[in-house]
Design a protein around this motif. Structure first.
Motif, short mmCIF file in Angstrom:
data_model
loop_
_atom_site.label_atom_id
_atom_site.label_comp_id
_atom_site.label_asym_id
_atom_site.label_seq_id
_atom_site.Cartn_x
_atom_site.Cartn_y
_atom_site.Cartn_z
N ARG A 102 57.31 127.52 54.40
CA ARG A 102 57.24 126.73 55.63
C ARG A 102 56.70 127.59 56.77
O ARG A 102 57.15 128.71 57.00
CB ARG A 102 58.62 126.19 55.98
N ASN A 109 56.59 126.39 60.02
CA ASN A 109 57.26 126.05 61.29
C ASN A 109 58.75 125.86 61.09
O ASN A 109 59.21 125.64 59.98
CB ASN A 109 56.69 124.73 61.83
N GLY A 158 55.80 118.22 50.66
CA GLY A 158 56.07 116.83 51.01
C GLY A 158 55.41 116.50 52.32
O GLY A 158 54.76 117.36 52.93
N ARG A 215 48.78 125.41 53.83
CA ARG A 215 50.06 126.05 53.54
C ARG A 215 50.00 126.90 52.28
O ARG A 215 49.31 126.58 51.33
CB ARG A 215 51.14 124.99 53.38
N MET A 229 57.71 118.90 52.99
CA MET A 229 58.00 118.39 54.33
C MET A 229 57.01 118.97 55.30
O MET A 229 57.10 120.12 55.72
CB MET A 229 59.42 118.78 54.70
N SER A 230 56.00 118.22 55.62
CA SER A 230 54.92 118.72 56.46
C SER A 230 55.41 118.97 57.87
O SER A 230 56.36 118.35 58.35
CB SER A 230 53.78 117.71 56.49
N THR A 231 54.75 119.83 58.53
CA THR A 231 55.12 120.09 59.92
C THR A 231 54.08 119.53 60.89
O THR A 231 54.24 119.67 62.09
CB THR A 231 55.25 121.60 60.16
#
Lengths: 234, 234
Positions: A34, A36, A47, A117, B1-3
DNA sequence: AGAATAGTGTCTGTAAGACAGTATTTG
DNA sequence: CAAATACTGTCTTACAGACACTATTCT
């Protein structure tokens, strides 16, 4: 579906993906680091948010294409379930997610053509040992449980294999997914007798030192009856 | 889980209930008549909006208590799945629902102490013949499929029965849920041999004309291994 | 006694599991 | 030929399915 207006609220919805494959003899899952907050720097399932007029399955397919760079219609996608605990996202108590299980052959990735990402394969055992962001540990466990059941009753085990595979390859799928050893002769007889499970291509694949193995492709059947028997202690 | 923030949207979420029971030898489902548009006057599955800091399972439990007037902790609740097609609600393209399956004994209802809506039992066959509001036909079909699988691999068939039941009662559950006839002697042997499935209470229930049947209660096991075998043609 | 329903015993076929044995390759 | 791996055959055991038979009640 109530018609009262009381306490109706709007929530953010995401689709998360558990993309499983077998790499180096281990059940592995695609994870992203991740960028952020929340959980910046930690590993999480890929996702994304439900957009526009998509269904959640559309969202999952779109994310799958973005992560793997491959045509999402070639993948098997199954709904694992909804996760809606009120504090699963520490920044917004009202983010719920629907998890999908994707089963993939051993791809030449990580993620050519994916978005920015950093995506990587990790063994499921390592991922659960290290821990994932949000409630993704639980989602991963549920998805793996689902995969174990699916290979028993459906023909999706072939989705872990390349287009052409040997019976030994297929047996390795079951052994890795179930974490057991299976009897080679009995497995061979079982899968060749199961109507529509696998079809011989006629080809053979040489082995380092031994008789070459016949090649097969996935057959037309979706479900297995009788199912593949899992050694007891379920 | 996109940011990314792009295209993130908020949606309305409901939990819908498929409450199954067996009445008069038929698999039956609790339906409500809708008071308001959309689909005013049509039959639908009971359900309601996610509120406050609930999880969707909490929402389902709360609705179940409201509909049946009974303690929701006494029910078996299983997630059927999420339904998120963009136009499943004609008035708002962004209402998604999570369906739950509840299995209940033959209750003295309809719905003492329920909220104002007219709730009624309907046979599943009638409901599917007549048709339900929204996409509830498909939800009902999926829930019934899930119930058929669950009784095969778990001990939830006892949830269709009262606290004390005979083996004939339990056999009737399987026959109605699967829509088949089962061999009485083999069924008897199978369920009495399955560890933890049922326990004798010692009591007996007289029959109109014949030997009284021994009474049983649900045992401690959750899953059945080996599973109950469903006659072929799955 | 006879009807009706509950429950037991027994036989048979199918399939899983164990494992011996055969086939086909490389060195 | 030996070693290695793929595949086949055979025996045993477990269990589903069929069904004859026994048990316990009511009229």
């Amino acid at each position: 579906m109530s018609t009262t207006r009381r306490a109706r609220q709007k929530v953010t919805v995401t689709a998360d993906l558990v993309i499983l494959t077998i790499r180096d003899g281990e059940l592995s899952v695609l994870l992203v680091e991740r960028a952020n907050d929340p959980f910046a720097g930690e590993l999480a399932l890929p996702g994304g948010f439900l957009r526009g007029r998509e269904s959640l399955l559309d969202t999952a397919r779109r994310e799958l294409a973005e992560e793997t760079g491959l045509d999402p219609s070639t993948f098997h996608l199954d709904q694992v379930g909804v996760y809606s605990a009120p504090d699963r996202d520490p920044r917004d108590p009202r983010v719920i997610t629907c998890a999908y299980l994707a089963i993939a052959p051993d791809l030449p990735m990580p993620t050519a053509g994916s978005d920015a990402r950093a995506a990587r394969w990790s063994s499921v055992a390592d991922a659960l040992r290290t821990g994932l962001a949000f409630d993704h540990d639980g989602i991963l466990r549920d998805a793996v449980d689902l995969a174990r059941v699916e290979v028993q009753f459906t023909t999706v085990a072939t989705a872990f294999c390349d287009a052409e595979f040997t019976i030994g390859d297929l047996r390795a799928v079951y052994e890795v997914v179930w974490g057991v050893e299976l009897d080679k002769p009995n497995f061979h007889r079982k899968v060749t007798d199961a109507a529509g499970f696998i079809e011989p291509t006629g080809g053979k694949r040489p082995t380092p030192n031994g008789r070459p193995a016949a090649l097969y492709r996935a057959g037309p059947a979706d479900s297995l009856s009788p199912p593949m028997m899992r050694p007891r202690s379920s």
